[in-house]
Design an enzyme around this catalytic site. Structure first.
Site, short mmCIF file in Angstrom:
data_model
loop_
_atom_site.label_atom_id
_atom_site.label_comp_id
_atom_site.label_asym_id
_atom_site.label_seq_id
_atom_site.Cartn_x
_atom_site.Cartn_y
_atom_site.Cartn_z
CE LYS A 172 -1.83 2.93 2.74
NZ LYS A 172 -1.91 3.93 2.00
N GLY A 225 6.89 5.65 7.80
CA GLY A 225 5.93 6.84 8.06
C GLY A 225 6.24 7.64 9.03
CB SER A 226 4.07 10.31 10.82
OG SER A 226 3.05 9.87 10.84
N GLY A 230 2.88 5.57 12.92
CA GLY A 230 3.67 4.26 13.48
C GLY A 230 3.25 3.75 14.92
CB CYS A 283 13.15 10.13 7.75
SG CYS A 283 13.93 9.08 6.54
CD GLU A 382 9.60 13.78 10.63
OE1 GLU A 382 8.63 13.13 10.82
OE2 GLU A 382 10.50 13.30 10.14
P1 NAD Z 1 2.16 8.69 7.18
O1 NAD Z 1 2.51 8.18 8.61
O2 NAD Z 1 0.99 9.84 7.29
O3 NAD Z 1 1.56 7.85 6.44
C1 NAD Z 1 2.50 6.74 5.97
C2 NAD Z 1 1.86 5.51 5.27
O4 NAD Z 1 1.02 5.05 6.34
C3 NAD Z 1 0.65 6.06 4.25
O5 NAD Z 1 0.88 5.06 3.20
C4 NAD Z 1 -0.41 6.25 4.75
O6 NAD Z 1 -1.43 5.95 4.11
C5 NAD Z 1 -0.55 4.91 5.74
N1 NAD Z 1 -1.43 5.09 6.85
C6 NAD Z 1 -1.84 6.22 7.49
N2 NAD Z 1 -2.65 5.70 8.40
C7 NAD Z 1 -2.68 4.52 8.44
C8 NAD Z 1 -3.42 3.55 9.22
N3 NAD Z 1 -4.35 3.82 10.23
N4 NAD Z 1 -3.12 2.36 8.89
C9 NAD Z 1 -2.20 1.82 8.17
N5 NAD Z 1 -1.69 2.67 7.12
C10 NAD Z 1 -1.84 3.97 7.53
O7 NAD Z 1 3.58 9.34 6.79
P2 NAD Z 1 3.79 10.40 5.44
O8 NAD Z 1 3.18 11.68 5.63
O9 NAD Z 1 3.50 9.49 4.27
O10 NAD Z 1 5.32 10.34 5.36
C11 NAD Z 1 6.33 11.28 6.01
C12 NAD Z 1 6.75 10.59 7.25
O11 NAD Z 1 7.57 9.41 6.94
C13 NAD Z 1 7.71 11.62 8.24
O12 NAD Z 1 7.53 11.32 9.52
C14 NAD Z 1 9.16 10.94 7.80
O13 NAD Z 1 10.06 11.10 8.67
C15 NAD Z 1 8.87 9.52 7.56
N6 NAD Z 1 9.77 8.81 6.89
C16 NAD Z 1 10.36 7.99 7.72
C17 NAD Z 1 11.40 7.18 6.86
C18 NAD Z 1 12.66 6.33 7.75
O14 NAD Z 1 13.02 5.22 6.94
N7 NAD Z 1 12.76 6.36 8.84
C19 NAD Z 1 11.69 7.39 5.62
C20 NAD Z 1 11.00 8.47 4.95
C21 NAD Z 1 9.93 9.02 5.59
#
Ligand code: NAD
Length: 480
Positions: A172, A225-226, A230, A283, A382
């Site tokens: 996804k 993700g965030s 997470g 990130c 962040e």
């Molecule tokens: P996000 O957490 O909003 O979304 C990430 C993913 O999770 C998306 O596909 C989203 O649709 C999905 N998602 C959202 N709610 C969910 C739920 N309830 N259940 C399952 N999936 C769900 O993050 P974003 O805005 O897409 O990305 C930015 C964030 O990602 C920043 O915090 C950044 O630091 C982080 N990031 C981390 C790394 C790393 O490797 N540490 C790399 C890139 C980005």
């Protein structure tokens, strides 16, 4: 416009709903319409993956290696086209989009090799006549959930090891960047994995997250993700009775320390790159720049000049160094933190203005705060935008303490000519990745990637360490 479809059980499947993918450099440009999967679509994908698992697990390492190599080769051969698509939907400059596509191809190439290198151990037993064999097996159906900021590289570094070690995938992507995910899936679909081995479900986390995280037939979840999402993912996937294998890669508040004896030009280049390139939406971005007193004023003057000279424009325009912010809600978040920083008493030294360009887009001038206290929210939370916070400290010891004083622990960097401080920092930085005389962002693809504290949870991604998450260990005893 016909919506691009999901890929489930070896078929391209239409969904009841679809959404437009908008170019953040030019809001009148619709990249395409993309399906939004329903819960039932997600359940169908999990069922297809489960059904395909015996065939996937039986695939020979050579067949997996050949398929992964084919994927990697095609990605690289189409780097300009795919890089353009990525830059158009995400807003990073074309050169970075093409670079990311090449990276994704290299990752598939790397894991093509790893598929052939999966080894076990044979150990003498403590009991007479018995041998012990330790082997690795695929875990089963894995849900892979990715963010929008690396629309092809992050999917690649999850999908490639998952398939290399014989798992079946339900992927996804983030809903802001379906085009790159769809293009990647279209390549994977043609490369010889059994139907159902790989499934694409474009859709919203709020809609299909429960299925991907909690379905009884999902064995493992890898999420990037965030930190806020997470935590929700962990609660849904790990809490009893679900107890899935889980890997989380989340946010950062990465420090870049600049000591008095640093090479000023290199340090300024790394700070500008780390804080502002890719619009600060990494990130590993250097969002805190911790500078010792002796170099502070010279450093701030040089970084300000560098920041003023950055070309902020359409991602596809030659010469653009910083593209737009990805969407309206991220732009709101950036502007909100700019206001918070000012309210907290930090000095907005340069930037932070909304910019107009030829096309209507989410353009924001890179922003440099000085006089930041590490306790301020702009130094702790962040922002994920082109905003750098310069924190003045008296010496190396204070710099290290401030660098480590953060809830996060992804990447940590230092600029110094001193081997003593460099080595000490490398040993004592509380981060998964430590950079000496290099930007906090920018990593190799054949070595582990990940962090500590609120940045990461579970085994590392990438390189040979990926085997920990994508396989499970079996210990076999034989009396013969
Ligand atoms: P996000 O957490 O909003 O979304 C990430 C993913 O999770 C998306 O596909 C989203 O649709 C999905 N998602 C959202 N709610 C969910 C739920 N309830 N259940 C399952 N999936 C769900 O993050 P974003 O805005 O897409 O990305 C930015 C964030 O990602 C920043 O915090 C950044 O630091 C982080 N990031 C981390 C790394 C790393 O490797 N540490 C790399 C890139 C980005």
């Amino acid at each position: 416009m016909t919506a691009h479809r999901n890929y489930i059980g070896g078929e391209w499947v239409a969904a009841a709903n679809a959404a437009p993918d908008i170019n953040p450099s030019d809001l009148s440009d619709v990249v395409g319409e993309y399906a939004r999967a329903s819960k039932i679509d997600a359940e169908t994908a999990v069922a297809a993956a489960k059904a395909a698992f015996p065939a996937c697990a039986r695939m020979t390492p050579q067949a997996r290696a050949d398929a992964l190599k084919m994927i990697g080769d095609e990605i690289i051969a189409r780097k300009d086209e795919l890089g353009r698509l990525l830059a158009r939907e995400e807003g990073k400059p074309l050169v970075d989009g093409v670079g990311e596509v090449v990276r994704a191809g290299q990752i598939f190439g790397f894991f093509a090799g790893e598929a052939l290198r999966l080894v076990g151990e044979k150990v003498a037993s403590t009991r007479p006549g018995v041998t012990v064999e330790i082997t690795r097996e695929p875990v089963g159906v894995v849900s892979l959930i990715t963010p929008w900021n690396f629309p092809i590289a992050i999917p690649a570094w999850k999908i490639a090891p998952a398939l290399a070690y014989g798992n079946c995938v339900v992927f996804k992507p983030a809903d802001l960047v379906p085009a790159s995910a769809h293009a990647l899936s279209e390549i994977i679909a043609r490369t010889g994995f059994p139907a159902g081995a790989f499934n694409l479900v474009m859709g919203r986390g709020a809609e299909i997250g429960d299925v991907l995280l909690g379905h009884d037939d999902v064995a493992a979840v890898s999420f990037t993700g965030s930190a806020a999402t997470g935590r929700k993912v962990a609660a849904a996937a790990v809490a009893a009775p679900k107890m899935k294998k889980l890997q989380l890669e989340m946010g950062g508040k990465n420090p870049l320390v600049v000591l008095d004896d640093a090479d000023l030009d290199l340090a300024v280049e790394a700070a500008a790159n780390g804080a502002f390139y890719q619009t600060g939406q990494r990130c590993t971005a250097s969002s805190r720049v911790i500078v010792t007193a002796g170099i502070h004023d010279r450093f701030v003057a040089a970084l300000t000049a560098k920041t003023k000279a950055l070309v902020v424009d359409d991602a596809l325009k030659p010469g653009t160094q910083v593209g737009p912010v990805v969407d309206a809600s991220q732009l709101d978040q950036d502007l909100r933190y700019l206001a918070i920083g000012k309210e907290e008493g930090a000095a907005l030294h340069w930037g932070g203005e909304r910019l107009n360009r030829d096309k209507q887009g989410f353009y924001l001038q890179p922003a440099l705060f000085v006089g930041v206290d590490n306790a301020m929210r702009i130094a702790r939370e962040e922002i994920f935008g082109p905003v750098a916070a310069v924190i003045r400290v008296k010496d190396y010891e204070e710099a290290l303490a401030v660098a480590n004083d953060t809830p996060y622990g992804l990447s940590s960097g230092i600029f110094t000519g001193s081997l003593k401080y460099a080595a000490h920092f490398q040993r004592n930085a509380e981060a998964g990745m430590v950079m000496v005389n290099l930007p906090t962002a920018g990593v190799d693809y054949h070595v582990p990637f990940g962090g500590r504290k609120a940045s990461s949870y579970g085994p590392r991604e990438q390189g040979r360490h990926a085997v920990e998450f994508y396989t499970t260990v079996k210990t076999g005893y034989v009396l013969a």
